[in-house]
Enzyme design. Structure first.
Site, PDB file in Angstrom:
ATOM      1  CD  GLU A 184      -8.954  -1.357  10.440  1.00 22.20           C
ATOM      2  OE1 GLU A 184      -9.334  -0.179  10.341  1.00 22.20           O
ATOM      3  OE2 GLU A 184      -8.805  -2.118   9.465  1.00 22.20           O
ATOM      4  CB  SER A 204     -11.420  -4.597   7.858  1.00 21.62           C
ATOM      5  OG  SER A 204     -11.208  -3.364   8.493  1.00 21.62           O
ATOM      6  NE  ARG A 256      -2.007  -1.229  11.409  1.00 21.38           N
ATOM      7  CZ  ARG A 256      -3.027  -0.654  10.782  1.00 21.38           C
ATOM      8  NH1 ARG A 256      -4.267  -0.923  11.167  1.00 21.38           N
ATOM      9  NH2 ARG A 256      -2.813   0.210   9.810  1.00 21.38           N
ATOM     10  NE  ARG A 315      -3.845   3.575  12.248  1.00 23.94           N
ATOM     11  CZ  ARG A 315      -3.994   4.899  12.186  1.00 23.94           C
ATOM     12  NH1 ARG A 315      -3.194   5.687  12.881  1.00 23.94           N
ATOM     13  NH2 ARG A 315      -4.937   5.431  11.426  1.00 23.94           N
ATOM     14  CG  HIS A 316      -0.788   3.269   8.011  1.00 25.76           C
ATOM     15  ND1 HIS A 316      -1.288   4.247   8.835  1.00 25.76           N
ATOM     16  CD2 HIS A 316      -1.855   2.609   7.517  1.00 25.76           C
ATOM     17  CE1 HIS A 316      -2.623   4.191   8.832  1.00 25.76           C
ATOM     18  NE2 HIS A 316      -2.988   3.197   8.041  1.00 25.76           N
ATOM     19  CD  GLU A 323      -1.440   2.958   3.994  1.00 28.16           C
ATOM     20  OE1 GLU A 323      -2.019   4.062   4.027  1.00 28.16           O
ATOM     21  OE2 GLU A 323      -2.026   1.859   4.119  1.00 28.16           O
ATOM     22  NE  ARG A 358      -3.709  -2.354   2.053  1.00 23.23           N
ATOM     23  CZ  ARG A 358      -4.860  -2.562   2.645  1.00 23.23           C
ATOM     24  NH1 ARG A 358      -5.396  -1.623   3.385  1.00 23.23           N
ATOM     25  NH2 ARG A 358      -5.484  -3.712   2.512  1.00 23.23           N
TER      26      ARG A 358
END
Ligand code: ATP
Ligand code: MN
Length: 430
Positions: free
Chosen positions: A353, A356, A404, A220-221, A214, A212
């Protein structure tokens, strides 16, 4: 007769052992030299009283540089003052590879180092017991994931990481050149694992990289992360939430049981979460945040600040369920009687998080409409949509970020700590 440092017990007094490892520290008191040998299981003291070891070994110990790789043969002695209650009186020390000086980074944690410096010299940083511990625990986490899901009837699959379409049409994609075409690094195995439901596997899981782009550096990424993904047929969001909470619970149980030594290195005592995890709806979460002064307009994602406030109140591992359909990706299934709400959930740990998931739309027409309603073009989802026209079963699934999970379980401040060689906005090396 090679043993690891952790295998040496006081009861072995008098036994001859061979150790391989690194020179962690040297303390030279003149007529007495202490050398700490470190291997992957721990640290043991090599004691050299001038009178009891050969001249050659004594001389060598005095001039050897820290972090050199050595082999030691010696006798085990009980010594209460030494770490682990034992010491080794060496008969021979062989230098297998001498380290340069000065060291780019301290392995003994006497001098604290910035995360950036640590990552620049990561091989050295990884020698620190505390850092080793994270990756020994990470190994256990992934072992447990594979074992647990296999026992539940899931089979492990690998889907392509070089793809031609964006999973969610997002902007956070890395384009690559693929011969004369443009391609992307996959941001999620979502489309492929759903297609595998049409293939009839019923239960699949994948542990693999997601990419990703980001834009922002956060704690957290990552730009390359490992995602644990499942997809399961003939079930709904509740069915896969059940699997997710039992999996996370089992991960905690196994780590607590099998990684005691590494938890000690990290000075962590792991609390096993209770089953079932608490569930609150998106609306309830919004109310908590509002009560604490953070108003989130209905339909919007919960802000980091809102999640901090919610996490403060609920704490630990909990689900936020029933998200607005507009806030979730196109493949999330809306409730029949309330289409503005979707059968979706996030697994949280405090404010973070972890996962999901959702029941997915398995009906072709509804899916095409949903793709359009997100401003995406059904034409670019050709291979995916085809799978929905010839017998797609109802199904659900989730994606769980491995880093995570490890970050939150071990209380790490930065997700980069859970990756050997992290990729972020500014880091492509090492
Ligand atoms: P966030 O809102 O935290 O950026 P997301 O909702 O975009 O995450 P999902 O698409 O839901 O992420 O991906 C599923 C899981 O994969 C996330 O819950 C998270 O654990 C993990 N994940 C996603 N993006 C990243 C990332 N950039 N770095 C690390 N883990 C990630
Ligand atoms: Mn998410």
């Amino acid at each position: 007769m090679r043993v690891y440092t952790a295998d040496i017990k006081p009861e072995m007094e008098g036994q001859k052992v061979k150790l391989y490892g690194w020179v962690h520290e040297i303390r030279d008191l003149g007529g007495l030299v202490f050398l700490l040998l470190r291997d992957r299981e721990g640290i043991v003291q090599i004691t050299l009283p001038r009178k009891f070891v050969s001249k050659q070994v004594f001389k060598l110990a005095k001039k050897i540089r820290r972090e050199s790789v050595i082999a030691v043969v010696g006798e085990v002695r009980r010594e209460e003052k030494a770490p682990g209650g034992v010491e080794i009186i060496p008969e021979s020390i062989e230098v297998l590879n001498e380290a340069d000086a000065p060291l780019p980074l301290e392995v003994t944690e006497k001098v604290p180092a910035e995360l950036d410096t640590r990552l620049d010299h990561r091989f050295m940083d990884l020698r620190r017991p505390r850092v080793q511990a994270i990756f020994r625990i990470r190994h256990q986490v992934l072992q447990t994931v594979r074992e647990f899901l296999s026992n539940e009837g899931f089979i492990e699959v690998h889907t392509p990481k070089i793809v031609s379409t964006a999973t969610e049409g997002g902007t956070d994609l890395f384009p690559i050149s693929y011969f004369e075409k443009e391609a992307f690094l996959n941001q999620s195995p979502q489309l492929y694992k759903q297609v595998l439901m049409a293939a009839g596997f019923e239960k699949v899981f994948e542990v693999g990289p997601i990419f990703r782009a980001e834009e922002h550096n956060t704690t957290r990424h990552l730009n390359e992360a490992i995602s644990i993904d499942i997809e399961m047929s003939f079930t709904d969001h509740n069915g896969v939430m059940d699997i997710l909470e039992r999996l996370v619970h089992k991960v905690y149980v196994d780590v607590a049981e099998k990684c005691e030594r590494y938890l000690n290195w990290l000075e962590i005592s792991l609390e096993i979460p209770e089953l079932p995890f608490q569930r609150i709806t998106y609306d309830e979460a919004r109310e908590i945040a509002a009560r604490k002064g953070e108003e989130i307009p209905w339909g919007e994602d919960l802000s980091t600040n809102a999640l901090k406030l919610i996490g403060e109140e609920i704490g630990g591992l909990y689900f936020i369920t029933d998200w607005p359909t507009e806030s979730k990706p196109f493949y999330a299934m809306p409730y029949e009687d309330r289409p503005e709400i979707s059968k979706s959930f996030d697994l949280m740990h405090d404010w973070l998080e972890l996962s999901s998931g959702a029941q997915r739309i398995h009906l072709y027409d509804m899916l095409v409409e949903s793709i359009k309603s997100k401003g995406l073009e059904p034409e670019s989802f050709g291979f995916y949509l085809e799978a929905f026209r010839y017998g797609m079963p109802p199904h659900a699934g989730w994606g769980l970020g491995a880093e995570r999970l490890i970050m939150s379980m071990l209380g790490l401040k930065n997700v980069r700590e859970a990756v050997l060689f992290p990729r972020d906005r500014h880091r492509l090396v090492p």
